[in-house]
Scaffold this motif. Structure first.
Motif, mmCIF file in Angstrom:
data_model
loop_
_atom_site.group_PDB
_atom_site.id
_atom_site.type_symbol
_atom_site.label_atom_id
_atom_site.label_comp_id
_atom_site.label_asym_id
_atom_site.label_seq_id
_atom_site.Cartn_x
_atom_site.Cartn_y
_atom_site.Cartn_z
ATOM 1 N N SER A 1 0.809 -1.216 0.000
ATOM 2 C CA SER A 1 0.000 0.000 0.000
ATOM 3 C C SER A 1 0.844 1.268 0.000
ATOM 4 O O SER A 1 0.307 2.371 -0.061
ATOM 5 N N VAL A 2 2.140 1.139 0.044
ATOM 6 C CA VAL A 2 3.027 2.282 0.240
ATOM 7 C C VAL A 2 3.556 2.793 -1.088
ATOM 8 O O VAL A 2 4.048 2.022 -1.920
ATOM 9 N N LEU A 3 3.453 4.107 -1.313
ATOM 10 C CA LEU A 3 4.129 4.734 -2.444
ATOM 11 C C LEU A 3 5.552 5.026 -2.007
ATOM 12 O O LEU A 3 5.797 5.828 -1.103
ATOM 13 N N ARG A 4 6.500 4.381 -2.630
ATOM 14 C CA ARG A 4 7.910 4.524 -2.266
ATOM 15 C C ARG A 4 8.546 5.640 -3.086
ATOM 16 O O ARG A 4 8.286 5.764 -4.281
ATOM 17 N N GLU A 5 9.398 6.406 -2.436
ATOM 18 C CA GLU A 5 10.105 7.490 -3.115
ATOM 19 C C GLU A 5 11.594 7.449 -2.787
ATOM 20 O O GLU A 5 12.256 8.477 -2.731
ATOM 21 N N ASP A 6 12.116 6.233 -2.623
ATOM 22 C CA ASP A 6 13.515 6.062 -2.270
ATOM 23 C C ASP A 6 14.404 5.837 -3.489
ATOM 24 O O ASP A 6 15.617 5.703 -3.351
ATOM 25 N N LEU A 7 13.813 5.793 -4.691
ATOM 26 C CA LEU A 7 14.581 5.676 -5.929
ATOM 27 C C LEU A 7 14.231 6.857 -6.840
ATOM 28 O O LEU A 7 13.493 7.753 -6.440
ATOM 29 N N ASN A 8 14.729 6.854 -8.062
ATOM 30 C CA ASN A 8 14.548 8.031 -8.921
ATOM 31 C C ASN A 8 13.169 8.130 -9.559
ATOM 32 O O ASN A 8 12.868 9.125 -10.219
ATOM 33 N N PHE A 9 12.325 7.103 -9.417
ATOM 34 C CA PHE A 9 10.917 7.169 -9.801
ATOM 35 C C PHE A 9 10.077 6.761 -8.593
ATOM 36 O O PHE A 9 10.411 5.777 -7.918
ATOM 37 N N ASP B 1 -1.552 7.226 -13.384
ATOM 38 C CA ASP B 1 -0.403 6.980 -12.513
ATOM 39 C C ASP B 1 -0.169 5.473 -12.384
ATOM 40 O O ASP B 1 -0.785 4.671 -13.091
ATOM 41 N N GLU B 2 0.708 5.104 -11.471
ATOM 42 C CA GLU B 2 1.164 3.711 -11.361
ATOM 43 C C GLU B 2 0.075 2.741 -10.909
ATOM 44 O O GLU B 2 0.193 1.534 -11.107
ATOM 45 N N THR B 3 -1.002 3.243 -10.314
ATOM 46 C CA THR B 3 -2.053 2.351 -9.823
ATOM 47 C C THR B 3 -2.939 1.806 -10.954
ATOM 48 O O THR B 3 -3.605 0.788 -10.783
#
Length: 221
Positions: free
Chosen positions: A11-19, A43-45
Motif C-alpha cells: 500500500s506504500v508509495l515509495r520514493e527512495d529511488l529516482n521514480f 499513474d502507477e495504480t
C-alpha cells in the motif's frame, strides 16, 4: 488474489529511488517479477488490476512517470500524440534503466526472470529500453505501442522475447503496429504479434493473451 494475500508494503508509495513506485509482493510469490509501466495522464495504480490478473504470483514493480500530464503523468515529452521529444525519450529511458536495476537489487528480484509490461506511453518506454539498453529486458509485453525513436538503433535483440498487442480499432497507434513488429523482427527478437477487438484501451482480452504468452518458455540469450 485478495488484498490480504499481499504484505503491508504493497500500500506504500515509495520514493527512495529516482521514480516513485509501488511494490506488490504476494505471499506465495513464484520468483518471477513484473515491471509495469502505465499510459499517459494516469499513474502507477492504473495497471495494477491488470498485472494481478496476468501474473498473480509475480512480484509487481509499478513506477510512476515523471512528466506531468493533465491529472496524471507520462514518461517522456511529446510534440503531438504520435511524435515525441527525442532528448526526453533518451533521458527518461536511461533513468528508468537505472531504476529497474536498483529496484531489482534492493528488493532481491532477478531481472533474468522479469517481464516488462507497458501500455501506450509506458510500452514505448519499454521498447526504447530494449533498443537503447540491450541486455536489461529479456521479456516484454507491449500493449498499444508504436516506434518512437528517430533514428532507431540497429540493436541486436537475439535472446529477447516480445509480445505486441494492437487494437483493431485503435486509430492513434494501430496504424504503426506493423512497423513496430518489423522493427523488432529485423533486430532478431522473438516476436509474437496479436490484434484484439478493441480501440486504444486495454481489457480482458489483453490479460488473457499476456497470461498465456507468459506460460511459454523464456527466450535464451
Amino acid at each position: 488474489m485478495s488484498a490480504s494475500e499481499y504484505s503491508d508494503e504493497n500500500s506504500v508509495l515509495r520514493e527512495d529511488l529516482n521514480f516513485p513506485y509501488r511494490l506488490l509482493r504476494p505471499a506465495n510469490a513464484s520468483g518471477e517479477c513484473l515491471f509495469v509501466l502505465h499510459g499517459s495522464g494516469v499513474d502507477e495504480t492504473t495497471m495494477l488490476p491488470l498485472a494481478r490478473r496476468i501474473a498473480p504470483r509475480s512480484v509487481v514493480v509499478a513506477a510512476r512517470g515523471r512528466v506531468p500530464q493533465e491529472d496524471g503523468f507520462r514518461w517522456f515529452e511529446r510534440i503531438t500524440p504520435t511524435s515525441f521529444e527525442q532528448a526526453s525519450i533518451h533521458a527518461e529511458t536511461a533513468a528508468y534503466a537505472r531504476f529497474a536495476t536498483e529496484a531489482a537489487r534492493r528488493h532481491g528480484l532477478d531481472l533474468k526472470r522479469a517481464t516488462f509490461l507497458g501500455y501506450s506511453n509506458g510500452a514505448n518506454v519499454v521498447s526504447s529500453l530494449m533498443l537503447l539498453h540491450p541486455g536489461l529486458v529479456r521479456q516484454a509485453a507491449l500493449l498499444r505501442a508504436m516506434p518512437v525513436l528517430d533514428p532507431s538503433p540497429k540493436t541486436d535483440l537475439r535472446g529477447t522475447r516480445v509480445l505486441i498487442i494492437a487494437g483493431a480499432a485503435d486509430q492513434t497507434y494501430g496504424p504503426f503496429a506493423h512497423a513496430l513488429v518489423t522493427l523488432f523482427s529485423e533486430r532478431r527478437a522473438e516476436v509474437d504479434a496479436r490484434i484484439v477487438a478493441s480501440g486504444h484501451e486495454f481489457g480482458d482480452a489483453d490479460a488473457a493473451i499476456v497470461r498465456q504468452w507468459l506460460a511459454g518458455p523464456m527466450a535464451i540469450a
